[in-house]
Each structure stands twice: as structure tokens, then as C-alpha cells.
Design a protein around this motif. Sequence first.
Motif, PDB file in Angstrom:
ATOM      1  N   ALA A  46       0.822  -1.217   0.000  1.00  0.00           N
ATOM      2  CA  ALA A  46       0.000   0.000   0.000  1.00  0.00           C
ATOM      3  C   ALA A  46       0.851   1.260   0.000  1.00  0.00           C
ATOM      4  O   ALA A  46       0.365   2.342  -0.364  1.00  0.00           O
ATOM      5  N   PHE A  47       2.120   1.145   0.389  1.00  0.00           N
ATOM      6  CA  PHE A  47       2.986   2.312   0.480  1.00  0.00           C
ATOM      7  C   PHE A  47       4.177   2.208  -0.473  1.00  0.00           C
ATOM      8  O   PHE A  47       5.197   2.871  -0.288  1.00  0.00           O
ATOM      9  N   SER A  48       4.034   1.390  -1.496  1.00  0.00           N
ATOM     10  CA  SER A  48       5.100   1.244  -2.483  1.00  0.00           C
ATOM     11  C   SER A  48       5.268   2.549  -3.269  1.00  0.00           C
ATOM     12  O   SER A  48       4.362   3.400  -3.312  1.00  0.00           O
ATOM     13  N   VAL A  49       6.418   2.700  -3.901  1.00  0.00           N
ATOM     14  CA  VAL A  49       6.678   3.896  -4.712  1.00  0.00           C
ATOM     15  C   VAL A  49       5.634   4.023  -5.816  1.00  0.00           C
ATOM     16  O   VAL A  49       5.137   5.118  -6.108  1.00  0.00           O
ATOM     17  N   ARG A  50       5.261   2.891  -6.415  1.00  0.00           N
ATOM     18  CA  ARG A  50       4.254   2.918  -7.491  1.00  0.00           C
ATOM     19  C   ARG A  50       2.921   3.424  -6.978  1.00  0.00           C
ATOM     20  O   ARG A  50       2.285   4.286  -7.603  1.00  0.00           O
ATOM     21  N   ARG A  51       2.492   2.907  -5.824  1.00  0.00           N
ATOM     22  CA  ARG A  51       1.190   3.322  -5.268  1.00  0.00           C
ATOM     23  C   ARG A  51       1.237   4.790  -4.845  1.00  0.00           C
ATOM     24  O   ARG A  51       0.283   5.534  -5.086  1.00  0.00           O
ATOM     25  N   VAL A  52       2.334   5.208  -4.223  1.00  0.00           N
ATOM     26  CA  VAL A  52       2.455   6.597  -3.783  1.00  0.00           C
ATOM     27  C   VAL A  52       2.484   7.540  -4.987  1.00  0.00           C
ATOM     28  O   VAL A  52       1.846   8.608  -4.980  1.00  0.00           O
ATOM     29  N   THR A  53       3.213   7.164  -6.039  1.00  0.00           N
ATOM     30  CA  THR A  53       3.263   7.995  -7.249  1.00  0.00           C
ATOM     31  C   THR A  53       1.871   8.143  -7.861  1.00  0.00           C
ATOM     32  O   THR A  53       1.491   9.231  -8.317  1.00  0.00           O
ATOM     33  N   ALA A  54       1.112   7.071  -7.837  1.00  0.00           N
ATOM     34  CA  ALA A  54      -0.241   7.114  -8.388  1.00  0.00           C
ATOM     35  C   ALA A  54      -1.153   8.028  -7.576  1.00  0.00           C
ATOM     36  O   ALA A  54      -2.155   8.536  -8.104  1.00  0.00           O
ATOM     37  N   LEU A  55      -0.820   8.251  -6.318  1.00  0.00           N
ATOM     38  CA  LEU A  55      -1.632   9.117  -5.450  1.00  0.00           C
ATOM     39  C   LEU A  55      -1.388  10.605  -5.702  1.00  0.00           C
ATOM     40  O   LEU A  55      -2.156  11.442  -5.232  1.00  0.00           O
ATOM     41  N   ARG A  56      -0.303  10.942  -6.395  1.00  0.00           N
ATOM     42  CA  ARG A  56       0.076  12.356  -6.521  1.00  0.00           C
ATOM     43  C   ARG A  56      -1.052  13.243  -7.047  1.00  0.00           C
ATOM     44  O   ARG A  56      -1.312  14.311  -6.468  1.00  0.00           O
ATOM     45  N   PRO A  57      -1.759  12.877  -8.134  1.00  0.00           N
ATOM     46  CA  PRO A  57      -2.845  13.758  -8.600  1.00  0.00           C
ATOM     47  C   PRO A  57      -3.906  14.008  -7.531  1.00  0.00           C
ATOM     48  O   PRO A  57      -4.432  15.128  -7.424  1.00  0.00           O
ATOM     49  N   ARG A  58      -4.232  12.988  -6.747  1.00  0.00           N
ATOM     50  CA  ARG A  58      -5.239  13.165  -5.704  1.00  0.00           C
ATOM     51  C   ARG A  58      -4.707  14.067  -4.597  1.00  0.00           C
ATOM     52  O   ARG A  58      -5.440  14.914  -4.072  1.00  0.00           O
ATOM     53  N   ILE A  59      -3.446  13.902  -4.239  1.00  0.00           N
ATOM     54  CA  ILE A  59      -2.835  14.769  -3.223  1.00  0.00           C
ATOM     55  C   ILE A  59      -2.824  16.213  -3.708  1.00  0.00           C
ATOM     56  O   ILE A  59      -3.115  17.147  -2.947  1.00  0.00           O
ATOM     57  N   GLU A  60      -2.514  16.419  -4.976  1.00  0.00           N
ATOM     58  CA  GLU A  60      -2.507  17.774  -5.534  1.00  0.00           C
ATOM     59  C   GLU A  60      -3.902  18.381  -5.495  1.00  0.00           C
ATOM     60  O   GLU A  60      -4.066  19.571  -5.162  1.00  0.00           O
ATOM     61  N   GLN A  61      -4.925  17.586  -5.812  1.00  0.00           N
ATOM     62  CA  GLN A  61      -6.294  18.092  -5.782  1.00  0.00           C
ATOM     63  C   GLN A  61      -6.722  18.455  -4.367  1.00  0.00           C
ATOM     64  O   GLN A  61      -7.320  19.523  -4.138  1.00  0.00           O
ATOM     65  N   LEU A  62      -6.424  17.588  -3.408  1.00  0.00           N
ATOM     66  CA  LEU A  62      -6.759  17.885  -2.021  1.00  0.00           C
ATOM     67  C   LEU A  62      -6.038  19.141  -1.548  1.00  0.00           C
ATOM     68  O   LEU A  62      -6.612  19.980  -0.834  1.00  0.00           O
ATOM     69  N   THR A  63      -4.784  19.287  -1.932  1.00  0.00           N
ATOM     70  CA  THR A  63      -4.003  20.469  -1.550  1.00  0.00           C
ATOM     71  C   THR A  63      -4.636  21.727  -2.115  1.00  0.00           C
ATOM     72  O   THR A  63      -4.817  22.730  -1.410  1.00  0.00           O
ATOM     73  N   ASP A  64      -4.978  21.700  -3.396  1.00  0.00           N
ATOM     74  CA  ASP A  64      -5.576  22.877  -4.033  1.00  0.00           C
ATOM     75  C   ASP A  64      -6.919  23.229  -3.408  1.00  0.00           C
ATOM     76  O   ASP A  64      -7.236  24.416  -3.219  1.00  0.00           O
ATOM     77  N   ALA A  90      -9.828  27.202  -0.013  1.00  0.00           N
ATOM     78  CA  ALA A  90     -10.690  27.525   1.126  1.00  0.00           C
ATOM     79  C   ALA A  90      -9.976  28.331   2.200  1.00  0.00           C
ATOM     80  O   ALA A  90     -10.639  28.884   3.096  1.00  0.00           O
ATOM     81  N   LEU A  91      -8.659  28.419   2.139  1.00  0.00           N
ATOM     82  CA  LEU A  91      -7.910  29.066   3.223  1.00  0.00           C
ATOM     83  C   LEU A  91      -8.351  30.506   3.493  1.00  0.00           C
ATOM     84  O   LEU A  91      -8.528  30.891   4.661  1.00  0.00           O
ATOM     85  N   PRO A  92      -8.570  31.351   2.466  1.00  0.00           N
ATOM     86  CA  PRO A  92      -9.006  32.724   2.753  1.00  0.00           C
ATOM     87  C   PRO A  92     -10.312  32.800   3.533  1.00  0.00           C
ATOM     88  O   PRO A  92     -10.526  33.746   4.311  1.00  0.00           O
ATOM     89  N   SER A  93     -11.180  31.814   3.389  1.00  0.00           N
ATOM     90  CA  SER A  93     -12.453  31.839   4.111  1.00  0.00           C
ATOM     91  C   SER A  93     -12.262  31.625   5.607  1.00  0.00           C
ATOM     92  O   SER A  93     -13.172  31.894   6.398  1.00  0.00           O
ATOM     93  N   HIS A  94     -11.099  31.132   5.996  1.00  0.00           N
ATOM     94  CA  HIS A  94     -10.820  30.900   7.411  1.00  0.00           C
ATOM     95  C   HIS A  94     -10.062  32.061   8.052  1.00  0.00           C
ATOM     96  O   HIS A  94      -9.756  32.006   9.236  1.00  0.00           O
ATOM     97  N   ALA A  95      -9.791  33.087   7.267  1.00  0.00           N
ATOM     98  CA  ALA A  95      -8.994  34.209   7.774  1.00  0.00           C
ATOM     99  C   ALA A  95      -9.820  35.113   8.678  1.00  0.00           C
ATOM    100  O   ALA A  95     -10.987  35.389   8.412  1.00  0.00           O
ATOM    101  N   THR A  96      -9.189  35.550   9.742  1.00  0.00           N
ATOM    102  CA  THR A  96      -9.768  36.537  10.646  1.00  0.00           C
ATOM    103  C   THR A  96      -8.750  37.662  10.811  1.00  0.00           C
ATOM    104  O   THR A  96      -7.620  37.406  11.231  1.00  0.00           O
ATOM    105  N   GLY A  97      -9.155  38.860  10.462  1.00  0.00           N
ATOM    106  CA  GLY A  97      -8.206  39.964  10.542  1.00  0.00           C
ATOM    107  C   GLY A  97      -7.035  39.795   9.589  1.00  0.00           C
ATOM    108  O   GLY A  97      -5.925  40.257   9.864  1.00  0.00           O
ATOM    109  N   GLY A  98      -7.284  39.106   8.473  1.00  0.00           N
ATOM    110  CA  GLY A  98      -6.238  38.924   7.473  1.00  0.00           C
ATOM    111  C   GLY A  98      -5.260  37.813   7.774  1.00  0.00           C
ATOM    112  O   GLY A  98      -4.268  37.661   7.063  1.00  0.00           O
TER     113      GLY A  98
END
Length: 416
Positions: A120-138, A143-151
Motif C-alpha cells: 500500500a505504500f510502495s513507490v508505485r502506489r504513492v506515485t499514483a496518489l500524486r494527482p489526488r494529493i494535488e487536488q486535495l491540496t488545491d 478555502a484558506l481565505p475563508s478561514h482568515a480573521t483579521g487577514g
Amino acid sequence: MSDHGETLPRPQHRISPPPATDPAAAYDQLREQAAACPLRAVDGSLMWIAGRHEGVRTVLSDARFANNPATVPHGKAPALQVDAMRKLGLAEDLIPYLADTILDADGSEHTRLRRLVTPAFSVRRVTALRPRIEQLTDDLLDALPSHATGGAADLLEHFAYPLPINVIGELVGVPTADLPAWLRWTHDLSFDQQALGKTLGPLVDYTHHLVRRRRVDPGDDVISELIRIRDTDGDRLSDRELVTMTLSLVIAGHDTTANFIANSVWALLSHPDQLDLLRSNPALMPQAVQELLRWCGPVLVSRMRYATGDIDVGWAQFQAGDAITAALSGANHDPRTFPDPQKLDINRPTTGRAETHVSFGAGPHYCLGAALARQEAETALSRLLARFPGLTLTGQELQWHPVSGMRKLVRLPVRW
């Protein structure tokens, strides 16, 4: 007696554990006092700490140092972890879920458990996860600005923690709707030891329920795969092992990664020369992550190891049953291995070895999710810095949790 037949000398004094106010500096001091320093544990018992790079690698890699005190012949090793849990009032039936895990296994038993989850943690499996990690990150950055208080917003709460819990949750098979509860449970496990039983009980019950759900409705996830292995070969994994493995993977797979991301952002924003260098050459990110792991990795010490016999390793001698912990922070800042170790240098020359630091451990128990953690950190930092070129600390004084063996920020307020 030692391996060479002579009597091992015992320490004449004991050193108190490092203070929580600046544990990394304290581990540096211990490292320079001796290759192995005797310390007084919380209960007053003797333990040892190895803080030099060579010694840390030995303790983590040499099979004569066991993770499980039961591995030591004749019951000579103290069951420090189990004893501590009993003193906190944890019910006997819950203790194995924290004290009898893949992290506590030795020899063939550890090999058996690790072989089950390694794919489950092989390089192949982790590499395949990259697009999903990028989407979650984006999505989190959107949403980060919506959590701002006082800038300003807390990057730890609204970015560093949600990213890895979502990644590991999807990988293991925890429904997205249940992840906030996991965050609360694991937070309580880390910071409210007096309520350990009240927290662990519901978490264990939930995980048993989750396993039952996955047995009825399997998916493309680690739990489903482990169930398939168990159901086709019942000797491979017991019910408790299945639940314990799930707990270990989710807890270990998000907390340290979250705090590493937060520590890395703090480090870069506190070192504008390194931040500018990274911004001007984004291709340095993989190398920068390795240096950040060395410089500000959140795990300061290893789990306890136990000498399985009288051992002479050259730089120190131990008696059967001795409890030894490895100061990862001390090793990562050892001037014998890293020139000018207190300097954060993302261009630090390497020795040709892929990973000189020990933030992921070493030997048989080297972190199973190391490749995943590196990829999450590279993605998180790259996209965060690209999205917010004006990212800065707010100037508020930062506080660190007084958690033994860890370097965790309470909050990470930033502006952009």
C-alpha cells in the motif's frame, strides 16, 4: 556480562529528562555529554539515551535492541509503555491496541505484519496518489481565505492537519465524513493522557465497526485488502491485529506529517534566504524537504528499545533489559556527521547516500510511509508557496506543545 566477557560499568549518576521548553537543544547537550547518557524516567527507573548519529543508527538497526520488552529473555526488560498505560487507568483490554502493534513487533512477527501493508505504500502506489494529493491540496488552499480573521489564518488547523488526514484516510479506507472525528480522537490521544481510556475506547469501537462495514462493502483501500488476506488465510491476521493495524496506519500517517508540514513552513518563513532560494529554483523542493526533515522533523526521539543481552557496541555498553531510546533530533544535528548542523541549508551537500538524516528512523522499523510523507510535504509546500507568494508569519509569538519527544506547534498564524 558483556559480549566480551567483562562486567559492564554502570553510571554513577542520572540525568533528568530534557525540558519541554526546548527539547531539541537539550538533546544536543545530552549528545555532547556522552555517546549514551543515563536518564531517570518519569517513574524513577533507569533508561539510556543515545544521541550521536552513529549510535542512533546502531540502536535502530541492530536486532539485539528489541522494540518489545517481552522479546528480552527471562523477563529482564521493564514494560515501560504498558506500565505507564496502567497507571493512567487504561483498561487491560484496550492496552494491546497501543502497545502490541506493528511498531512493537520484532523479528519474524514484525516481518509478517510489515509484509502485509508494504504494498500500500510502495513507490508505485504513492506515485499514483500524486494527482489526488494535488487536488486535495488545491481544495484546501482555495478555502484558506475563508478561514482568515483579521487577514490571518491558522495554517496548522486549516491546511497542515486536513491534508494528511484526508490522504491517509482515503488510502486506508476511512470515510471522508468520519475524518473530523478521527482528528478529535487522535488529538485527545496526544494531549489528554488522563482521558486516554475515554478516547481510545470509542476509537477502537469505531474501527471494529469500520472493519465490519468494509467486509460487507469492500473497496480499493488498505482495510479491504487486509480483510481479503485474512479471509483467504485466517492465520495471517487476527481481528485485533486488523483493527490495531488500521489504528496505527491512520494515527501515524497523519499526525507526524501534519506537524512536519507546519514546522517546515515555520522554518522557511523564518529563513527568508532559504525561502528565496527555493522560490527561485522550485526544482530544489525534494532536496529542501530532506533538509527540513533533518532540521525540524517533529519526532525528536524513537520508541523505546531494549537490550536483549549484554551488549558492547564500542561506543557504549548495555546490560540485558536496559531500556534505550534514540534521540533522532540529536543525531540530525550531530556535527560529526553534518557540518554546521544548526544551519538550515537546502543546498546542503549530500554524501551520496539518499537519506543521511534519521527522521524516519532506520533499520527494520524504518517508517513505512516515508515516501508518502515526503510526497505530501513536497506537494503541500510547492503549491502553498506558489499560491501565496507573499506568505509571512503574523509576528505573533509561536507556542510549542509540551509533548514529550515531539516538536509540535500549537498554532501557525500566517498572512498572505
